[in-house]
Design a protein around this motif. Structure first.
Motif, PDB file in Angstrom:
ATOM      1  N   MET A  51     133.621  28.213 -28.415  1.00  0.00           N
ATOM      2  CA  MET A  51     134.097  29.448 -27.792  1.00  0.00           C
ATOM      3  C   MET A  51     133.064  30.545 -28.050  1.00  0.00           C
ATOM      4  SD  MET A  51     137.920  30.826 -27.828  1.00  0.00           S
ATOM      5  CE  MET A  51     138.082  30.939 -29.599  1.00  0.00           C
ATOM      6  N   LEU A  52     132.376  30.922 -26.988  1.00  0.00           N
ATOM      7  CA  LEU A  52     131.269  31.858 -27.144  1.00  0.00           C
ATOM      8  C   LEU A  52     131.768  33.227 -27.586  1.00  0.00           C
ATOM      9  CD1 LEU A  52     129.312  31.128 -23.818  1.00  0.00           C
ATOM     10  CD2 LEU A  52     128.998  30.042 -26.048  1.00  0.00           C
ATOM     11  N   LEU A  53     130.881  33.933 -28.292  1.00  0.00           N
ATOM     12  CA  LEU A  53     131.098  35.345 -28.588  1.00  0.00           C
ATOM     13  C   LEU A  53     130.117  36.091 -27.686  1.00  0.00           C
ATOM     14  CD1 LEU A  53     132.684  37.203 -30.526  1.00  0.00           C
ATOM     15  CD2 LEU A  53     130.669  37.208 -31.991  1.00  0.00           C
TER      16      LEU A  53
ATOM     17  N   SER B 183     135.540  37.694 -27.206  1.00  0.00           N
ATOM     18  CA  SER B 183     135.644  36.241 -27.164  1.00  0.00           C
ATOM     19  C   SER B 183     135.662  35.718 -25.726  1.00  0.00           C
ATOM     20  CB  SER B 183     136.920  35.817 -27.901  1.00  0.00           C
ATOM     21  OG  SER B 183     136.724  34.548 -28.465  1.00  0.00           O
ATOM     22  N   GLU B 184     135.146  34.534 -25.560  1.00  0.00           N
ATOM     23  CA  GLU B 184     134.935  33.944 -24.228  1.00  0.00           C
ATOM     24  C   GLU B 184     136.162  33.940 -23.314  1.00  0.00           C
ATOM     25  OE1 GLU B 184     133.037  30.119 -24.476  1.00  0.00           O
ATOM     26  OE2 GLU B 184     133.604  29.590 -22.442  1.00  0.00           O
TER      27      GLU B 184
ATOM     28  N   LEU C  89     125.700  35.169 -14.345  1.00  0.00           N
ATOM     29  CA  LEU C  89     126.570  36.321 -14.106  1.00  0.00           C
ATOM     30  C   LEU C  89     127.897  36.066 -14.827  1.00  0.00           C
ATOM     31  CD1 LEU C  89     126.226  37.076 -10.295  1.00  0.00           C
ATOM     32  CD2 LEU C  89     125.929  38.749 -12.133  1.00  0.00           C
TER      33      LEU C  89
ATOM     34  N   TRP D 215     130.956  43.275 -14.080  1.00  0.00           N
ATOM     35  CA  TRP D 215     130.038  42.131 -14.007  1.00  0.00           C
ATOM     36  C   TRP D 215     128.745  42.495 -14.719  1.00  0.00           C
ATOM     37  CZ3 TRP D 215     131.009  37.306 -12.086  1.00  0.00           C
ATOM     38  CH2 TRP D 215     132.206  37.150 -11.387  1.00  0.00           C
TER      39      TRP D 215
ATOM     40  N   THR E  97     121.564  25.317 -26.954  1.00  0.00           N
ATOM     41  CA  THR E  97     122.149  25.752 -28.233  1.00  0.00           C
ATOM     42  C   THR E  97     123.376  26.641 -28.033  1.00  0.00           C
ATOM     43  OG1 THR E  97     120.841  27.771 -28.303  1.00  0.00           O
ATOM     44  CG2 THR E  97     119.838  25.778 -29.219  1.00  0.00           C
ATOM     45  N   HIS E  98     123.597  27.110 -26.811  1.00  0.00           N
ATOM     46  CA  HIS E  98     124.663  28.062 -26.492  1.00  0.00           C
ATOM     47  C   HIS E  98     124.432  29.434 -27.116  1.00  0.00           C
ATOM     48  CE1 HIS E  98     127.795  24.756 -25.355  1.00  0.00           C
ATOM     49  NE2 HIS E  98     126.630  24.592 -24.793  1.00  0.00           N
ATOM     50  N   ALA E  99     123.235  29.678 -27.603  1.00  0.00           N
ATOM     51  CA  ALA E  99     122.938  31.003 -28.156  1.00  0.00           C
ATOM     52  C   ALA E  99     122.874  32.010 -27.014  1.00  0.00           C
ATOM     53  CB  ALA E  99     121.606  30.962 -28.894  1.00  0.00           C
ATOM     54  N   VAL E 100     123.495  33.179 -27.201  1.00  0.00           N
ATOM     55  CA  VAL E 100     123.389  34.253 -26.223  1.00  0.00           C
ATOM     56  C   VAL E 100     122.125  35.031 -26.547  1.00  0.00           C
ATOM     57  CG1 VAL E 100     124.418  36.368 -25.346  1.00  0.00           C
ATOM     58  CG2 VAL E 100     125.864  34.389 -25.845  1.00  0.00           C
TER      59      VAL E 100
END
Ligand SMILES: [Zn+2]
Lengths: 87, 982
Positions: free
Chosen positions: A1-3, A13-14, A55, A65, A74-77
């Motif tokens: 669950m991405l931050l 939270s995602e 997006l 948006w 890695t799912h790193a933002v």
């Protein structure tokens, strides 16, 4: 669950967000756009392995948006910014 | 097996009555169900999944593969509870619990399916895949499922409510053993928000049975003081961290059944932690030898836990088989409890721990292994043989074989977080290679082998977590006395004994031979091995079997263990019930259903309420003795001949404001809206960029800079989202804003030839003359002294007025209009009646008559594409070869040859081609029309408009039945539209 750091609201939270896919530049005017170019705009995406531009909409928050760069491995933002802000 | 007269922290003065397979038994407060069963001498607790072999309790906690029981009890709140697959080792014993075995008939001790084991030779890995293929697996499945499997669900709904909690913390510490407590102390001393989580009811982890000395006093005192010192932290006992998700999001399951107070319901926690300390410990591995699945073969560490925590002596004549030093704690404790102990240590030089055990009275067989056990429903003997000469066996009487094959660090959460493992040859274990960002590892998980190392590592991890958040801590680390380094482990996998059955995965009945077969059939990848043999795929997730399985695969494929690698670790670490995952999001709260402002009035008027999208709306209003179908016909006829009243409040209402509102909407809508004059209304389509129809609805211009859109009830959210997306990303410079005002207004429609007569009795300042308020126009003003508006739009084909007032007055207006219209026969009508009326007029219903491929021209609307210059959404897609194909399906009407026959929606229109039927389209709407007194239908048919112009007849085909219909234009009633205007 991405931050996800919303550019307006900060980290959230995602589940508050909606995914909008990879942005594509809209070719205009219609009369001058080839079928191939229009098809590519509608359906062809790079789907990068690694850093990827996406997006997202903070649908459960401010409703805005924004663009997010995310590493699809890695799912790193990597970063988020408002649309139109320097890319 | 028996309960010792003293020792342990069990509450001897508090007996707890329970039953096992219907037999009354007694445990003590503080027991687990497993310790109570052992104390009552129960050896066989289940039958194995595939071969129906008798199985006993092996472990003492989450790793338990065998003791999966069907459990019923009544909780504190008096609710009857049932868990069809309770892991007995993790169940805190409560009074009145009734436990039963799950995979045996008539009982797990005398199971007739046990005969299956005699046929084991014919049931190798992949047996089901190979055998039950022809003609169809589904023919065999029910019978196989009956014989293999776990507990059975009760048919009744789960009576529990579950809680969901969301929490944030600075440092989450997973594991309440010595390392975890040391880490939590250190992190909390910095003033950070700390959560400490452990899956047991009591804090201390291995200290509960290992004991020891910390800071010069008993470890239990240090635990109590440390926990008391964490008053500011969130302490979650009985809670398993079951999953690690992206960006330090963790899933926690809090089991509250045996908690002293509060709700008895389980809680699911979503925790976002800035830093995480993992101190998850390690799990003891079984030894692999012939018939090692027999009841009475137990983990040596579990034997120690039952003895120290519950004063349960699991055997009197014990063979302890080991390849490492940790089992000697069990040996010493068994000797002290008076058991006769023989140790088979695979190492030829076991070292000082073995010498101490010999001094305590144990017989040590160095360089030896257990080569076999006997006794069907409980061990009666064991055979010991030198590892170098396995055929030289000595048979010893034994009622318990305690085994230790070494330890596997509990790397599950670490691996779920993306951490990589390394094989440590010296420890014969997979250890975490490097912690992930924001993560700190401590204790046995990180390879610490002594209490002193666990404490030091935990303290360091707590400091590091604080430092990562810019906090500094001044706290002395806890200390334990130094202990001599243990003698090294000697890796010991399965025994090279042909013709024997050696179990690797107890819960899924996977043996060494199955792994050999998989390797021989070239399932050499560990992921393939897992799926082919089901190794590690049971509800214990292979906690005791994974590494032994990898080692066997390595041996059979001539590779080393690190080359084989591990399978992917996935959540959940322990089973999580669906109820806990759903929380309160079920039944009425799953998808909250919206009510209309006049909801109570509809009920009072006898409405048949149904769900339409997120709205609960009247389908129709059946009178006494009337069927739904009859009510629909009556209501539709009333609208055509007199007047009807319809609640359209759920219809979307989006206000669009701004100086660029007209320019923006013209870029969005398919139809021209910029030329619309204030006070006028236009029916418009909204397309996707692919050209397909997303929605239809009317657009009203209230003022030069203000529009009111009416999307379909179920599309309002999607339309608003689309407006925002296009405005924000494509046309951000246009000055326009959107506001969903759907819930602010009640909208009631009066429709029918007498509608204007009824409205004239309404007290309103709005001019109702056709000159002032023509079809497709609207006016604002007061309605019974309320601010409101009246719009002349029609979904029925009759003269219609939509009256909107603030939502709070919707109920009053409903009653008022019924009163005003009584003399004109005003009749409430519902959605289903409206559906018949709109079908008679051929008004499309998006999503019913259209689908995700329908273009505007398919619906007969091609004008705007030719007339409109701007690049509206979807325009270019309407110019592609596919969009201009001549054989597209087109919206038409169909009159069945038999006027009494209503063809089902989904009926195909077919043509005969090359001796076969080919579908040229299908029926999307059908009804019996009260206006025509016959059946009608709408549909999408290939080249449909040409067929209609020719008055062609087509063949219909549905579920083997053929019929015929004439293709017509899609309008059966008042095609000239005279009734709308006059
Ligand atoms: Zn936001």
């Amino acid at each position: 669950m991405l931050l996800i750091p919303c550019p307006w609201c900060g980290p959230r939270s995602e589940p508050e967000f909606q995914f909008g896919g990879e942005p594509a530049t809209r070719p205009v005017p219609a009369a001058e756009v080839s079928d191939a170019a229009w098809g590519a705009y509608l359906y062809v995406r790079s789907n990068e392995k690694g850093p990827h531009r996406e997006l997202w909409c903070h649908a459960g928050g401010c409703g805005q948006w924004f663009l997010m760069e995310r590493d699809t491995v890695t799912h790193a933002v990597l970063r988020t910014h408002k649309p139109g802000a320097a890319a | 097996m028996r309960r010792l007269p003293d020792g342990s922290r069990i509450a001897r003065a508090a007996p707890v009555a329970f039953t096992w397979e219907g037999r009354p038994m007694q445990g003590l407060a503080g027991d687990t169900l497993a310790s109570a069963l052992l104390a009552n001498g129960v050896r066989v607790v289940g039958r194995s999944f595939k071969y129906h072999r008798p199985r006993g309790i092996f472990g003492a906690w989450a790793e338990e593969p065998n003791a999966i029981l069907d459990l019923s009890w009544q909780d504190r709140a008096g609710i009857a509870r049932h868990d069809p697959n309770a892991r007995a080792t993790m169940v805190e014993l409560l009074p009145g619990m009734a436990a039963r075995g799950v995979n045996g008939w008539p009982s797990v001790e005398r199971d007739v399916y046990g005969l299956i084991d005699l046929a084991h030779r014919f049931l190798p890995a992949g047996f089901y895949y190979k055998t039950f293929m022809a003609p169809d697996w589904h023919r065999y499945e029910p019978g196989i499922r009956r014989m293999a499997g776990l507990g059975r669900l009760h048919d009744s709904a789960d009576p529990l409510r579950y809680e969901t909690r969301h929490a944030h913390c600075d440092v989450l510490v997973v594991g309440g053993g010595p390392a975890g407590i040391a880490a939590a102390r250190a992190a909390a001393a910095s003033g950070l928000r700390v959560m400490l989580v452990d899956d047991r009811a009591a804090w201390g982890g291995s200290l509960l049975w290992q004991g020891g000395t910390i800071d010069d006093r008993p470890a239990t005192e240090w635990v109590a003081d440390s926990i008391a010192g964490l008053a500011e932290a969130t302490l979650l006992p009985r809670t398993t961290v079951f999953g690690w998700y992206d960006h330090n999001a963790l899933g926690l399951l809090e089991r509250r059944t045996a908690a002293a107070a509060g709700w008895a319901e389980d809680r699911l926690w979503h925790v976002r932690a800035r830093q995480v300390v993992l101190a998850t410990g390690a799990i003891e591995r079984p030894l692999v030898f012939p018939d090692n699945d027999r009841p009475g073969v137990m983990s040596a560490a579990a034997v120690l836990q039952y003895l120290r925590e519950y004063a349960v002596l699991a055997g009197e004549r014990v063979l302890v088989a080991t390849n490492n030093d940790t089992a000697y704690d069990t040996v010493l404790a068994l000797c002290a409890a008076g058991a006769a102990v023989t140790v088979a240590d695979a190492r030829t030089d076991p070292g000082p721990a073995a010498r101490r055990a010999a001094e305590a009275g144990a017989r040590i067989r160095a360089g030896s292994v257990v080569a076999g056990v006997g006794g069907r429903r409980g061990i009666r003997w064991a055979e010991v043989a030198p590892l170098a000469s396995l055929s030289t066996r000595e048979r010893l009487p034994a009622d318990l074989v305690a085994v230790s094959g070494g330890w596997s660090p509990a790397v599950h959460l670490f691996s779920q977080s993306g951490g990589k493992l390394r094989w440590d040859e010296a420890e014969a274990a997979f250890l975490p290679a490097t912690p992930r960002p924001g993560q700190h590892l401590a204790g046995a998980l990180a390879g610490a082998a002594s209490l002193a190392a666990c404490l030091a590592g935990g303290h360091r991890a707590g400091l590091a977590a604080a430092r990562a958040l810019d906090r500094h801590v001044d706290l002395a680390p806890p200390r334990a006395p130094d202990t001599p380094a243990p003698a090294p482990i000697q890796a010991l996998w399965h025994l090279p004994l042909r013709g024997t059955r050696q179990w690797i995965d107890f819960q899924n009945d996977v043996t060494v031979k199955d792994v050999a077969l998989a390797a021989a059939e070239n399932y050499a990848s560990v992921e393939h091995l897992k799926r082919y043999t089901t190794l590690g795929m049971a509800t214990d997730q292979g906690k005791t079997s994974n590494v032994n399985g990898l080692a066997a695969l390595a041996a059979f494929t001539g590779r080393e263990i690190p080359q084989v690698g591990t399978t992917t670790f996935r959540p959940p670490f322990v089973p999580v019930s669906l109820g806990a995952m759903a929380g309160l999001r079920h039944s009425a709260l799953h998808t909250p259903i919206r009510h209309l402002p006049a909801h109570a009035e509809h009920l009072a008027d006898g409405a048949e309420m149904r769900e339409y999208g997120v709205w609960l709306r009247p389908a129709c209003y059946p009178r006494a003795g009337e069927t739904v179908a009859q009510a629909i016909q009556r209501e539709a006829a009333a609208v055509r001949t007199q007047a009807g009243l319809f609640d359209g409040s759920s219809l979307g209402k989006i206000e669009v404001h701004g100086p660029d509102a007209a320019a923006f909407l013209n870029l969005i809508y398919y139809n021209e809206v910029a030329t619309l004059k204030p006070g006028r209304i236009r029916y418009c389509l909204l397309l996707r960029e692919t050209g397909t129809v997303l929605d239809d609805g009317v657009v009203a211009r209230i003022a030069p800079d203000r529009y009111l859109l009416s999307p379909s009830s179920s599309h309002t959210g999607a339309v608003l989202a689309m407006l925002e997306l296009w405005h924000q990303t494509e046309y951000p410079s246009l000055r326009v804003a959107f506001h969903d005002v759907t819930a602010a207004w009640a909208t009631l429609a009066v429709s029918g030839p007498r509608s204007r007569d009824i409205l004239r009795r309404l007290h309103t300042g709005i001019d109702l003359s056709d000159a002032a308020l023509a079809h497709m126009s609207l006016a604002h003003g007061t309605i019974e002294d309320l601010p409101g508006r009246i719009a002349r739009v029609s979904f029925t084909g009759e003269r219609s007025y939509e009256i909107s007032v603030p939502a709070g007055y919707g109920a009053a207006l409903w009653q008022h209009l019924l009163t005003l219209g009584r003399d004109d026969g005003i009749t409430p009508y519902g959605i289903e009646s409206l559906s018949v009326l709109r079908a008679e007029k051929g008004y499309i219903l998006i999503g019913t008559d259209s689908d995700g491929m329908t273009l505007p021209d398919d619906l007969g609307m091609s004008g705007p594409l030719r007339a409109k210059k701007v690049d509206f959404v979807g325009k270019r897609s309407l110019l592609t070869p596919d969009a201009t194909r001549p054989d597209r399906r087109q919206f038409v009407g169909l009159l069945p040859a038999d006027p009494g026959f209503v063809p089902a929606v989904g009926t195909h229109a077919v043509v005969q081609e090359g001796g076969a039927r080919r579908s040229i389209g299908w029926i999307t709407t059908s009804a019996h029309s009260p206006a025509l007194g016959r059946s009608i239908a709408l549909g999408m048919i290939e080249r449909g408009r040409a067929l209609a112009d020719a008055g062609a007849e087509v063949e219909l085909f549905h579920l083997g039945q053929a019929s015929r219909a004439v293709v017509t234009a899609p309008c059966f009633h008042d095609p000239a539209g005279e009734k709308l205007h006059g």
